[in-house]
Scaffold this motif. Structure first.
Motif, PDB file in Angstrom:
ATOM      1  N   VAL A 161       0.832  -1.205   0.000  1.00 58.17           N
ATOM      2  CA  VAL A 161       0.000   0.000   0.000  1.00 58.17           C
ATOM      3  C   VAL A 161       0.865   1.252   0.000  1.00 58.17           C
ATOM      4  N   ALA A 162       1.874   1.278   0.853  1.00 61.36           N
ATOM      5  CA  ALA A 162       2.756   2.450   0.914  1.00 61.36           C
ATOM      6  C   ALA A 162       3.562   2.592  -0.369  1.00 61.36           C
ATOM      7  N   MET A 163       4.070   1.486  -0.891  1.00 61.20           N
ATOM      8  CA  MET A 163       4.900   1.526  -2.088  1.00 61.20           C
ATOM      9  C   MET A 163       4.107   1.962  -3.308  1.00 61.20           C
ATOM     10  N   ASN A 164       2.835   1.571  -3.383  1.00 62.67           N
ATOM     11  CA  ASN A 164       2.018   1.937  -4.535  1.00 62.67           C
ATOM     12  C   ASN A 164       1.908   3.444  -4.705  1.00 62.67           C
ATOM     13  N   PHE A 165       2.002   4.177  -3.621  1.00 61.74           N
ATOM     14  CA  PHE A 165       1.986   5.632  -3.701  1.00 61.74           C
ATOM     15  C   PHE A 165       3.399   6.197  -3.739  1.00 61.74           C
ATOM     16  N   LEU A 166       4.184   5.898  -2.720  1.00 61.19           N
ATOM     17  CA  LEU A 166       5.498   6.529  -2.594  1.00 61.19           C
ATOM     18  C   LEU A 166       6.425   6.188  -3.755  1.00 61.19           C
ATOM     19  N   GLY A 167       6.258   4.993  -4.314  1.00 60.46           N
ATOM     20  CA  GLY A 167       7.095   4.603  -5.448  1.00 60.46           C
ATOM     21  C   GLY A 167       6.867   5.457  -6.680  1.00 60.46           C
ATOM     22  N   THR A 168       5.741   6.175  -6.728  1.00 55.69           N
ATOM     23  CA  THR A 168       5.451   7.021  -7.892  1.00 55.69           C
ATOM     24  C   THR A 168       6.050   8.415  -7.770  1.00 55.69           C
ATOM     25  N   ILE A 169       6.612   8.747  -6.598  1.00 53.87           N
ATOM     26  CA  ILE A 169       7.174  10.088  -6.398  1.00 53.87           C
ATOM     27  C   ILE A 169       8.585  10.028  -5.799  1.00 53.87           C
ATOM     28  N   THR A 170       9.335   9.003  -6.165  1.00 55.76           N
ATOM     29  CA  THR A 170      10.671   8.811  -5.587  1.00 55.76           C
ATOM     30  C   THR A 170      11.557  10.049  -5.704  1.00 55.76           C
ATOM     31  N   GLN A 175      15.012  14.642   2.581  1.00 56.62           N
ATOM     32  CA  GLN A 175      16.470  14.680   2.616  1.00 56.62           C
ATOM     33  C   GLN A 175      17.024  14.860   4.022  1.00 56.62           C
ATOM     34  N   SER A 176      16.325  15.609   4.873  1.00 51.64           N
ATOM     35  CA  SER A 176      16.838  15.855   6.220  1.00 51.64           C
ATOM     36  C   SER A 176      16.747  14.620   7.104  1.00 51.64           C
ATOM     37  N   GLN A 177      15.953  13.632   6.691  1.00 45.72           N
ATOM     38  CA  GLN A 177      15.810  12.410   7.477  1.00 45.72           C
ATOM     39  C   GLN A 177      16.769  11.312   7.027  1.00 45.72           C
ATOM     40  N   ALA A 178      17.462  11.561   5.931  1.00 52.39           N
ATOM     41  CA  ALA A 178      18.402  10.560   5.414  1.00 52.39           C
ATOM     42  C   ALA A 178      19.709  10.625   6.195  1.00 52.39           C
ATOM     43  N   ASN A 179      20.335   9.479   6.373  1.00 55.15           N
ATOM     44  CA  ASN A 179      21.650   9.414   7.015  1.00 55.15           C
ATOM     45  C   ASN A 179      22.405   8.237   6.428  1.00 55.15           C
ATOM     46  N   GLY A 180      23.518   7.893   7.025  1.00 53.46           N
ATOM     47  CA  GLY A 180      24.335   6.821   6.476  1.00 53.46           C
ATOM     48  C   GLY A 180      23.642   5.481   6.439  1.00 53.46           C
ATOM     49  N   MET A 182      20.073   5.190   6.312  1.00 56.86           N
ATOM     50  CA  MET A 182      18.732   5.263   5.747  1.00 56.86           C
ATOM     51  C   MET A 182      18.670   6.284   4.624  1.00 56.86           C
ATOM     52  N   THR A 183      18.100   5.898   3.504  1.00 60.42           N
ATOM     53  CA  THR A 183      17.907   6.819   2.397  1.00 60.42           C
ATOM     54  C   THR A 183      16.675   7.675   2.664  1.00 60.42           C
ATOM     55  N   ALA A 184      16.526   8.754   1.891  1.00 65.04           N
ATOM     56  CA  ALA A 184      15.349   9.603   2.020  1.00 65.04           C
ATOM     57  C   ALA A 184      14.082   8.808   1.726  1.00 65.04           C
ATOM     58  N   PHE A 185      14.146   7.954   0.704  1.00 63.53           N
ATOM     59  CA  PHE A 185      12.966   7.154   0.360  1.00 63.53           C
ATOM     60  C   PHE A 185      12.597   6.214   1.507  1.00 63.53           C
ATOM     61  N   ASN A 186      13.584   5.565   2.096  1.00 62.10           N
ATOM     62  CA  ASN A 186      13.305   4.655   3.200  1.00 62.10           C
ATOM     63  C   ASN A 186      12.754   5.403   4.408  1.00 62.10           C
ATOM     64  N   ALA A 187      13.233   6.638   4.619  1.00 57.56           N
ATOM     65  CA  ALA A 187      12.708   7.453   5.715  1.00 57.56           C
ATOM     66  C   ALA A 187      11.235   7.770   5.469  1.00 57.56           C
ATOM     67  N   ALA A 188      10.903   8.075   4.223  1.00 55.80           N
ATOM     68  CA  ALA A 188       9.506   8.345   3.876  1.00 55.80           C
ATOM     69  C   ALA A 188       8.649   7.101   4.080  1.00 55.80           C
ATOM     70  N   ASN A 221      -3.089  11.895   6.439  1.00 55.48           N
ATOM     71  CA  ASN A 221      -1.956  11.723   7.357  1.00 55.48           C
ATOM     72  C   ASN A 221      -0.639  11.423   6.638  1.00 55.48           C
ATOM     73  N   VAL A 222      -0.674  11.320   5.320  1.00 57.01           N
ATOM     74  CA  VAL A 222       0.546  11.068   4.554  1.00 57.01           C
ATOM     75  C   VAL A 222       1.431  12.316   4.560  1.00 57.01           C
ATOM     76  N   LEU A 223       2.722  12.106   4.682  1.00 56.70           N
ATOM     77  CA  LEU A 223       3.691  13.182   4.470  1.00 56.70           C
ATOM     78  C   LEU A 223       4.531  12.842   3.251  1.00 56.70           C
ATOM     79  N   VAL A 224       4.647  13.801   2.331  1.00 61.62           N
ATOM     80  CA  VAL A 224       5.546  13.631   1.190  1.00 61.62           C
ATOM     81  C   VAL A 224       6.781  14.499   1.358  1.00 61.62           C
ATOM     82  N   SER A 225       6.802  15.253   2.439  1.00 61.73           N
ATOM     83  CA  SER A 225       7.942  16.106   2.763  1.00 61.73           C
ATOM     84  C   SER A 225       7.952  16.295   4.267  1.00 61.73           C
ATOM     85  N   GLN A 226       9.141  16.304   4.852  1.00 63.18           N
ATOM     86  CA  GLN A 226       9.254  16.483   6.301  1.00 63.18           C
ATOM     87  C   GLN A 226      10.490  17.321   6.604  1.00 63.18           C
TER      88      GLN A 226
END
Length: 212
Positions: free
Chosen positions: A54-63, A71-76, A78-84, A106-111
């Motif tokens: 369910v999450a991938m069906n949406f988030l995968g379309t806006i990678t 980007q601010s949630q990414a670190n060594g 975790m990628t930004a996509f994985n954080a999302a 409740n979805v966030l596409v930016s944080q």
């Protein structure tokens, strides 16, 4: 893996029980078979896979969007996509009478820490998502902050987005929608980023609309 040196029975090839004998460059070897990987598909596993899907069906379309938005949630580790994925799996994937689904408000596409906008209003007119807001330069917001827009069509599992849809000072921005979305319900989001793209705001859910 063990090596056979003309033991009691000498080198052998083939399978005996869970042991396989083989030869490579005149060297005889024995090795055990790998353990069988079971896939019992328990209710817990199936539920988790459904949540991921369910999450991938949406988030995968806006990678590409998420690479900026998270980007601010990414670190060594975790990628930004994985954080999302992590955030939305926790806060936006819900279970109801119809099964597992996304709670789009409740979805966030930016944080991020950039200040957002107030009095946001959106509508779909003539095949375009149009969003307007109050121009506020409060907190760490600037008039030259860039607007980011997302529109998602759940029926088609397709999204369109614009990472540079205009400036905060314009008080409005638009996003063209595909012609074949006519008659579909879409989910929409607004966010801001600094002019250099290094700091973003939390996204705002701007509503569900019928494309007409």
């Amino acid at each position: 893996m063990g090596r056979v040196k003309d033991g009691t029975f000498g080198g052998f090839s083939g399978k005996v029980g869970n042991v396989v004998g083989a030869s490579w460059r005149d060297i005889d070897y024995i090795r055990s078979l790998p353990a069988r990987v079971n896939d019992p598909k328990t209710k817990k596993q199936l539920k988790q896979r459904s949540r991921l899907t369910v999450a991938m069906n949406f988030l995968g379309t806006i990678t590409p969007f998420l690479r900026i938005g998270f980007q601010s949630q990414a670190n060594g580790r975790m990628t930004a996509f994985n954080a999302a994925m992590s955030y939305n799996m926790k806060f936006a994937v819900k279970e109801g009478d119809q099964g597992v689904g996304l709670d789009y408000p409740n979805v966030l596409v930016s944080q991020g820490s950039l200040s957002n906008a107030s009095n946001v209003h959106a509508e779909v007119v003539e095949g375009e998502l149009r969003v307007n807001w109050e121009t506020n330069a409060e907190g760490n917001a600037w008039f030259d902050d860039m607007v980011m827009l997302v529109a998602h069509d759940p029926a088609k599992s397709v999204s369109v987005y614009d990472l540079n849809a205009g400036k905060r000072a314009n008080k409005k921005a638009g996003l063209s929608l595909p012609p074949d979305w006519k008659g579909d319900m879409i989910e929409t989001y607004l966010a801001f980023k600094t002019a250099d793209g290094t700091v973003v705001s939390d996204s705002l859910y701007t509503g569900r609309y019928l494309v007409c």
